[in-house]
Design a protein around this motif. Structure first.
Motif, mmCIF file in Angstrom:
data_model
loop_
_atom_site.group_PDB
_atom_site.id
_atom_site.type_symbol
_atom_site.label_atom_id
_atom_site.label_comp_id
_atom_site.label_asym_id
_atom_site.label_seq_id
_atom_site.Cartn_x
_atom_site.Cartn_y
_atom_site.Cartn_z
ATOM 1 N N SER A 238 0.858 -1.182 -0.018
ATOM 2 C CA SER A 238 -0.178 0.002 0.063
ATOM 3 C C SER A 238 0.927 1.202 0.012
ATOM 4 C CB SER A 238 -0.896 -0.032 1.072
ATOM 5 O OG SER A 238 -0.124 -0.156 2.484
ATOM 6 N N ILE A 240 3.264 1.697 -2.041
ATOM 7 C CA ILE A 240 3.775 2.083 -3.598
ATOM 8 C C ILE A 240 3.188 3.458 -4.183
ATOM 9 C CG2 ILE A 240 3.936 1.243 -5.753
ATOM 10 C CD1 ILE A 240 4.296 -1.572 -4.804
ATOM 11 N N GLY A 241 3.839 4.320 -4.634
ATOM 12 C CA GLY A 241 3.267 5.460 -5.238
ATOM 13 C C GLY A 241 2.855 6.519 -4.286
ATOM 14 N N HIS A 242 3.206 6.140 -3.028
ATOM 15 C CA HIS A 242 2.632 7.336 -2.053
ATOM 16 C C HIS A 242 3.909 8.085 -1.685
ATOM 17 C CE1 HIS A 242 -1.260 6.381 -1.345
ATOM 18 N NE2 HIS A 242 -1.092 5.108 -1.398
ATOM 19 N N ARG A 243 3.652 9.485 -1.529
ATOM 20 C CA ARG A 243 4.718 10.270 -0.784
ATOM 21 C C ARG A 243 5.125 10.184 0.703
ATOM 22 N NH1 ARG A 243 3.490 15.941 -3.427
ATOM 23 N NH2 ARG A 243 1.337 15.227 -2.473
ATOM 24 N N ARG A 262 17.713 2.063 -3.336
ATOM 25 C CA ARG A 262 16.869 1.929 -4.414
ATOM 26 C C ARG A 262 17.878 1.463 -5.672
ATOM 27 N NH1 ARG A 262 13.044 6.593 -6.064
ATOM 28 N NH2 ARG A 262 11.922 5.622 -4.476
ATOM 29 N N GLU A 278 8.679 9.770 -3.214
ATOM 30 C CA GLU A 278 7.568 8.795 -3.840
ATOM 31 C C GLU A 278 8.421 7.283 -3.710
ATOM 32 O OE1 GLU A 278 5.431 7.633 -7.699
ATOM 33 O OE2 GLU A 278 4.954 9.477 -7.066
ATOM 34 N N HIS A 280 8.809 3.204 -4.334
ATOM 35 C CA HIS A 280 8.442 2.337 -5.326
ATOM 36 C C HIS A 280 8.646 0.911 -4.836
ATOM 37 C CE1 HIS A 280 10.438 5.683 -8.225
ATOM 38 N NE2 HIS A 280 9.171 6.085 -7.759
ATOM 39 N N GLU A 281 8.287 0.001 -5.925
ATOM 40 C CA GLU A 281 8.235 -1.299 -5.548
ATOM 41 C C GLU A 281 9.743 -1.759 -5.486
ATOM 42 O OE1 GLU A 281 7.571 -5.560 -7.734
ATOM 43 O OE2 GLU A 281 6.302 -3.971 -8.164
ATOM 44 N N ASP A 283 11.992 -0.678 -3.140
ATOM 45 C CA ASP A 283 12.836 0.083 -2.364
ATOM 46 C C ASP A 283 12.775 -0.547 -0.919
ATOM 47 O OD1 ASP A 283 12.943 1.908 -4.185
ATOM 48 O OD2 ASP A 283 11.259 3.296 -3.213
#
Length: 608
Positions: A238, A240-243, A262, A278, A280-281, A283
């Motif tokens: 959940s 992924i894509g969030h800051r 990363r 942000e 990422h998958e 990370d």
């Protein structure tokens, strides 16, 4: 013997005496010879300075810069640390893996550079395994010398011999021409050192001088153990894509993201965990868990994360990229009366506060919400560049202590893929022969500079100017000896002693003379003197020059017998706590083994 030859030999003898006495230093002797040779009338000033325009001198300088790029980006260190991690505390396994790694890394960078690079690595390993550094430093220096036998560009003597062949009108050696000889010699060296290590100093050397703190000391002092966590963001998480600012993990979960890794392999790098970052998958989150009751497994289940093992207390295994420093809050600091969060300390400095001391006592409550007071000591965590920057500014904090690990910090982390690409480009251009070797090396240097692997300051600093000046100053001797008949005289003298015994005996003679010269002067200067003699001997025997030239290259890198034979040996004297006789006991037998291997392999692979 003519007067001209007598004058040149007198200068050469004077140079050798000064080399042996090390008075003045070697590069100064080289400059003296450049100045003196034109006075003999044998060489003009232009000829005495011709070494400055020699392409191989530029090539050697470029290779120093490429080696610096491999160091600054962490490629060489990561290889070394992976090897020593696999070896564990087993001394024999460590020697094998260390020598193999040094041989491989040294094939594409200066043998002196690779030994200098591995000395701190070996010292750390010796300390952690409770081994005497002297048990490992000699294998390191032997492998460093043999790494010069792995490729054409691995050491200056190879390039000098190659240059002499070209000057005499022959084709020269290929990039991997010396490799078939270096690999067997490396195997022999490993086997030999597993037995010869018993002759080396066995007592750990006591440290002297001022002892700087280590990261592990601070981990214990500030109670950081068990507070760290490494969590990977898996597919479907959940996060992924969030800051980070939207997630506010510090308030909702009691954890502080202090770094994010990363990428994969040599492409992996640490990024700054900003509010706008942000996720990422894939990370990997480096967490500081400042609320003791937090259950990391519960955090993983809630957000779709997987817990990764930790190999160093509070991320000390990543000390080349990230580190710590102790800072004090001075009287004029704007931090007084404000919490770390209120002061936006991480946003302003790129450093996370992970520890706080008042007096001598570490604060165990949530340090992020604790108002700071005059004289507080902060333990900060983050990239070394940010620590250096804060040290330079020093407005709101004063740097109290920097750890010993700072010496091994990487100036260009995250640039490893570009450095590998530049190295691959160098090898590809040299092997293919599309452009001259020196041009290939300069192209690789430019690529490293373009992608930030090196900068101009580090490039100039990486060049071992003493070695270059030594080469430039000694190169005119080969021309002077050739013009005065000295090379032919030396070739005739060698043939008069061993010539009747056949070409293989001549190889023995060339190896012994070259190795003997290396006892007193550098192997670089020895190669300058012996390369033209080897080619002249081949001409006298009406044989191919390649086996004789190769013997000079191999013998010049077989400088195992004294600590002054090569800078590689000199580097390990102090860390290994060696005496002159340590090198004699270990080096002389292996030099004899190298002689036997050389005269066996060279005629087989390079027929007369």
């Amino acid at each position: 013997m003519t007067i001209d030859l007598a004058l040149v030999l007198a200068l050469l003898g004077a140079a050798i005496v000064m080399f042996v006495a090390n008075r003045p230093r070697m590069d100064a002797v080289a400059v003296i010879m450049m100045v003196a040779l034109p006075f003999t009338g044998v060489l003009t000033v232009s000829e005495a300075l011709s070494g400055l325009s020699n392409p191989n001198v530029v090539l050697i300088a470029a290779l120093f810069i490429i080696g610096e790029g491999l160091v600054r980006t962490g490629i060489a260190q990561r290889l070394g640390e992976r090897i020593v991690a696999r070896a564990g505390g087993n001394e024999a396994r460590l020697i094998v893996l260390l020598m193999v790694t040094v041989g491989l890394v040294g094939s594409v960078m200066s043998s002196t550079g690779v030994v200098a690079l591995f000395i701190p690595v070996v010292l750390r390993v010796a300390r952690s395994a409770d081994l005497a550094p002297g048990r490992l430093m000699m294998p390191l220096s032997v492998a460093g010398l043999i790494s010069g036998m792995m490729t054409l560009v691995a050491t200056p003597p190879n390039l000098i011999v190659h240059s002499e062949l070209l000057r005499q009108g022959f084709e020269g050696f290929g990039f991997f021409a010396i490799t078939p000889f270096g690999v067997p010699l490396l195997v022999l060296a490993i086997v030999y050192m597993l037995f010869a290590r018993r002759l080396l100093p066995g007592k750990p050397k006591k440290a002297g001088g001022v002892v700087r703190p280590h990261l592990s000391d601070w981990v214990e002092e500030y109670g950081l153990a068990e507070r760290e966590g490494r969590l990977r963001i898996e597919a479907g998480s959940s996060l992924i894509g969030h800051r980070l600012k939207d997630l506010d993990l510090r308030s909702t979960s009691g954890v502080n993201v202090i770094a994010i890794e990363r990428g994969r392999g040599f492409a992996r790098h640490l990024i700054r965990p900003l509010a706008q970052t942000e996720l990422h998958e894939g990370d990997i989150l480096f967490l500081d868990v400042f609320v003791p009751t937090i259950d990391i497994d519960d955090v993983c289940q809630r957000f779709g994360l997987s817990r990764l093992p930790l190999s160093g207390a509070y991320f000390t295994d990543r000390s080349q990229e990230i580190g710590m420093a102790e800072m004090m809050v001075p009287v004029e600091s704007s931090l007084i009366g404000r919490t770390v969060v209120e002061a936006r300390f991480r946003s302003e400095t790129d450093l996370a506060v992970v520890g706080l001391k008042r007096g001598r006592k570490a604060v165990t409550t949530s340090i992020l919400d604790e108002p700071l007071k005059l004289g507080d000591t902060l333990l900060v965590f983050g990239p070394w560049r940010a620590i250096r920057a804060l040290q330079a500014e020093g407005s709101d904090t004063i740097v109290l202590n920097l750890p010993a690990e700072l010496d091994d910090a990487l100036p260009a982390p995250g640039r490893a893929p570009y450095a590998l690409g530049a190295l691959a480009l160098l090898v590809g251009l040299m092997v293919s022969g599309v452009v001259p070797n020196v041009q290939a090396a300069l192209i690789a240097c430019l690529v490293m500079g373009l992608f930030g692997c090196v900068d101009m300051t580090s490039a100039y600093r990486s060049i071992h100017w003493q070695s270059l000046v030594l080469i430039v100053g000694m190169l005119p001797f080969s021309l002077a000896l050739q013009k005065t008949g000295g090379v032919d005289l030396a070739a005739d003298a060698l043939l008069s002693v061993v010539g009747d015994a056949g070409p293989r005996a001549v190889l023995v003679g060339i190896f012994i003379v070259t190795a003997a010269f290396s006892l007193f002067i550098s192997n670089t200067a020895t190669a300058v003197l012996m390369a033209p003699v080897a080619v002249a001997v081949a001409a006298e025997l009406h044989a191919s020059p390649y086996p004789f030239a190769m013997t000079v290259a191999l013998a010049a890198s077989s400088a195992f017998m004294t600590p002054v034979s090569s800078p590689v040996n000199t580097l390990v004297i102090g860390p290994g706590d060696y005496t002159f006789m340590d090198f004699v006991r270990v080096g002389v037998p292996f030099a004899a083994i190298s002689l036997i291997a050389t005269v066996t392999l060279v005629p087989w692979l390079l027929p007369f």
